[in-house]
Design an enzyme around this catalytic site. Structure first.
Site, PDB file in Angstrom:
ATOM      1  CD  GLU A  54      -2.840  -1.276   0.092  1.00  0.00           C
ATOM      2  OE1 GLU A  54      -3.079  -0.230  -0.572  1.00  0.00           O
ATOM      3  OE2 GLU A  54      -3.339  -2.371  -0.188  1.00  0.00           O
TER       4      GLU A  54
ATOM      5  CG  HIS B 163      -4.410   2.580   1.972  1.00  0.00           C
ATOM      6  ND1 HIS B 163      -4.393   3.561   2.936  1.00  0.00           N
ATOM      7  CD2 HIS B 163      -3.594   3.023   0.978  1.00  0.00           C
ATOM      8  CE1 HIS B 163      -3.610   4.546   2.559  1.00  0.00           C
ATOM      9  NE2 HIS B 163      -3.111   4.265   1.367  1.00  0.00           N
TER      10      HIS B 163
ATOM     11  CG  HIS C  89      -7.419  -2.051  -1.640  1.00  0.00           C
ATOM     12  ND1 HIS C  89      -6.836  -2.611  -2.752  1.00  0.00           N
ATOM     13  CD2 HIS C  89      -8.675  -1.695  -2.013  1.00  0.00           C
ATOM     14  CE1 HIS C  89      -7.696  -2.578  -3.763  1.00  0.00           C
ATOM     15  NE2 HIS C  89      -8.818  -2.021  -3.327  1.00  0.00           N
TER      16      HIS C  89
ATOM     17  CG  ASP D 221      -5.484  -6.457  -0.845  1.00  0.00           C
ATOM     18  OD1 ASP D 221      -6.492  -6.790  -0.198  1.00  0.00           O
ATOM     19  OD2 ASP D 221      -5.375  -5.352  -1.408  1.00  0.00           O
TER      20      ASP D 221
END
Length: 251
Positions: A11, A59, A155, A160
């Site tokens: 991220e 995120h 996210h 993920d």
């Protein structure tokens, strides 16, 4: 020789490292011979810059949360040692590899770029080849392969990576369709599609599965059952067959 794979995701503060954006989370899931080992790598990072609001909406990671987190330089040696020599499995690999290599270039001294110490498999490229013209985001692939991702409200790099590991195993696990006439022309009659075998052919040799192969099969079913939320058709068929055998033995 064992095959070691690392399913990786990141991220970031934004979309472009060329604009000064940085990595704020790294998540890695290890597989050896296609089996999850639990030897994962996960770290939040202090990027020394503000996170774009659009990125936060994706995120949910805030500047305040990262204030006391280590910087990439603090853990680069551990990270490089962890991934060294592995095959990296990444969805849209140029994005994550671009950011990781950018972080490595920012460090003083000599640090190898990831593509010089690892091989890379891009599952987005794989998916586009397997499912041309269709949506191939991680969420779309979860839906296509019946993988439960209902817990993915935002996210997250480790989350993920864990989901992508399940997707990759399903994508590379065998047939996508069991239809005997898949790919045949719509105008063909069923008799034209059937290919008759020569009755004079030698009898096929029956090869029984080994103990190790049966164990691997059960592990695969456990993974499918987990991905399907506890409902695995093969398991149901096995249980029904066992019940039928038990009834027959009682008679």
């Amino acid at each position: 020789m064992s095959t070691r794979q690392i399913v990786l995701d990141t991220e970031t503060t934004g979309l472009e490292p060329s604009q000064g954006h940085r990595i704020i989370e790294i998540g890695c899931v290890e597989m050896v011979d296609r089996r999850l080992t639990g030897n994962n790598f996960h770290q939040y990072l202090q990027p020394d810059r503000e996170i774009d609001q659009a990125a936060i909406e994706v995120h949910g990671i805030t500047n305040e949360f990262l204030a006391d987190k280590p910087r990439f330089a603090d853990l680069v040696d551990d990270f490089v040692a962890y991934v060294h020599g592995a095959e990296l499995i990444i969805h849209n690999a140029p994005f994550d590899m671009g950011f990781l290599n950018h972080e490595l270039r920012l460090l003083p001294g000599e640090h190898p770029l990831l593509d010089t110490i690892c091989s890379v498999v891009d599952t987005l490229v794989m998916a586009k080849k397997m499912h041309p013209g269709q949506r191939n985001s991680l969420d779309a692939l979860c839906k296509r392969y019946d993988i439960n991702n209902s817990h993915r409200e935002l996210h997250g790099a480790l989350l993920d990576a864990e989901i992508l590991a399940d997707v990759y195993l399903m994508m590379t696990g065998g047939q996508g369709a069991l239809s005997l006439d898949a790919g045949s022309g719509e105008n063909e009659s069923s008799s034209e599609r059937i290919q008759r075998l020569d009755p004079a052919r030698p009898r096929l040799k029956v090869v029984q599965a080994s103990v190790d192969e049966l164990a691997s099969h059960q592990q695969r079913l456990e993974l499918i059952e987990k991905s399907a939320g506890g409902d695995c058709l093969w398991r149901r068929l096995e249980h029904a067959e066992m019940a039928g055998t038990a009834r027959d033995e009682v008679k």
